[in-house]
Design an enzyme around this catalytic site. Sequence first.
Site, PDB file in Angstrom:
ATOM      1  N   GLU A 202       2.207  -2.801   5.586  1.00 47.32           N
ATOM      2  CA  GLU A 202       2.069  -3.479   4.347  1.00 47.32           C
ATOM      3  C   GLU A 202       2.435  -4.980   4.213  1.00 47.32           C
ATOM      4  OE1 GLU A 202       3.731  -0.817   1.276  1.00 47.32           O
ATOM      5  OE2 GLU A 202       2.088   0.781   1.763  1.00 47.32           O
TER       6      GLU A 202
ATOM      7  N   HIS B 102      -0.749   0.008  -3.463  1.00 49.80           N
ATOM      8  CA  HIS B 102       0.579   0.706  -4.116  1.00 49.80           C
ATOM      9  C   HIS B 102       0.661   0.757  -5.404  1.00 49.80           C
ATOM     10  CE1 HIS B 102       4.503   2.382  -2.170  1.00 49.80           C
ATOM     11  NE2 HIS B 102       4.212   3.012  -3.300  1.00 49.80           N
TER      12      HIS B 102
ATOM     13  N   THR C 209      -1.399   8.572  -0.719  1.00 48.09           N
ATOM     14  CA  THR C 209      -0.484   7.786  -1.785  1.00 48.09           C
ATOM     15  C   THR C 209       0.792   8.176  -1.461  1.00 48.09           C
ATOM     16  OG1 THR C 209      -0.917   9.741  -2.935  1.00 48.09           O
ATOM     17  CG2 THR C 209      -2.623   8.053  -3.658  1.00 48.09           C
TER      18      THR C 209
ATOM     19  N   ARG D  71       3.321   7.448   1.964  1.00 47.11           N
ATOM     20  CA  ARG D  71       3.757   6.482   2.691  1.00 47.11           C
ATOM     21  C   ARG D  71       2.768   6.186   4.012  1.00 47.11           C
ATOM     22  NH1 ARG D  71       6.420   6.051  -1.045  1.00 47.11           N
ATOM     23  NH2 ARG D  71       8.547   5.933  -1.174  1.00 47.11           N
TER      24      ARG D  71
END
Length: 338
Positions: free
Chosen positions: A271, A291, A240, A242
Amino acid sequence: MLKEMLPTFIRMPNITFLEVDTEDQQLVKEHFSQAITINEVVSDEKLVNACKEAEIVSCFINTRFTKAVLDKLPTLKLLCTRSVGYDHLDFSACKEKGITVCNVPDYGSHVIAEHVFALLLSTLRHVSEGDQKVESGTFDYHGLRGMALRGKTIGIVGTGKIGRKVAEIAHGFGMKILAVDQCRTIEIIDLLGVSYVSLDELLAGSDIITLHVPDTKETTHMVNTKAFTQMKDGVVLVNTARGSLIDSLALLDALKNGKVAYALLDVLEHEQNFEENKELIRHPRVVTTPHIAFYADDSMRNMFTDSFLSIEQWLDGKEPEHVVYPLNIVCDLPSIRK
């Protein structure tokens, strides 16, 4: 005498709030009724146009205030980011132009820690599969045997605010806790039974590994092919923090050969490029969320209220409590990476 009786009108500076979700706009208006609110992410000339008359701007992490943008905003005096990090702001340019920069030092480390366990519990107890089974008309538990957390060893990489919250929750579940960091927090050793070990020991000894370190040159791809070979077979990996911390291709190989039982990812290495992530995302033992670990009622409210506080203190002529002063940090302790 008449002059003394006339009301004094104080001009309210132009304030612009960027990246404001629809459900948060009323909160902004309650505090600053004349503020301009923009919900989408804007950049370059659109960003300049949105803020060209603003003296105060409150932004979030997706809006980049580069030197080129700041050069075109001569009226800007206060820039508040509703985040802990401020690498989306050119801090040197702000300093050069006399722009005060504020952040939100801790908007909700607990909500990110909670999301770690939301991912773990929903996956290891097959909540989604069970729901699908019942919806299809089969009320039968067979094939859904889960994995308990009690007695399992969780390895926490990074014991900052979030990592420490993860340790608190893990302790409540009766888990054994290993940790690695360049700095030890004595309280979590004494109160939670955390054992600080080397990264090699953590990788080899953990049933579950959860990452809570920033993206730096040292931590980029710290979870790579070599790291996977050191892990237990059937390890569960949670990220959770990077996406760049994990080598995605190495993770795919580890999933295929069974080294990793589940990868639970709120962040991805690529991403902005779905094609790069497609095989990983679609793997049956990978759970991804977009995210959202930070995105809860508490944290969003705290982001705004801390930003409001900084603005109000600045308007009162005071130095805001959360002015950013970069620390001079010397990292000369043993590395968390071999």
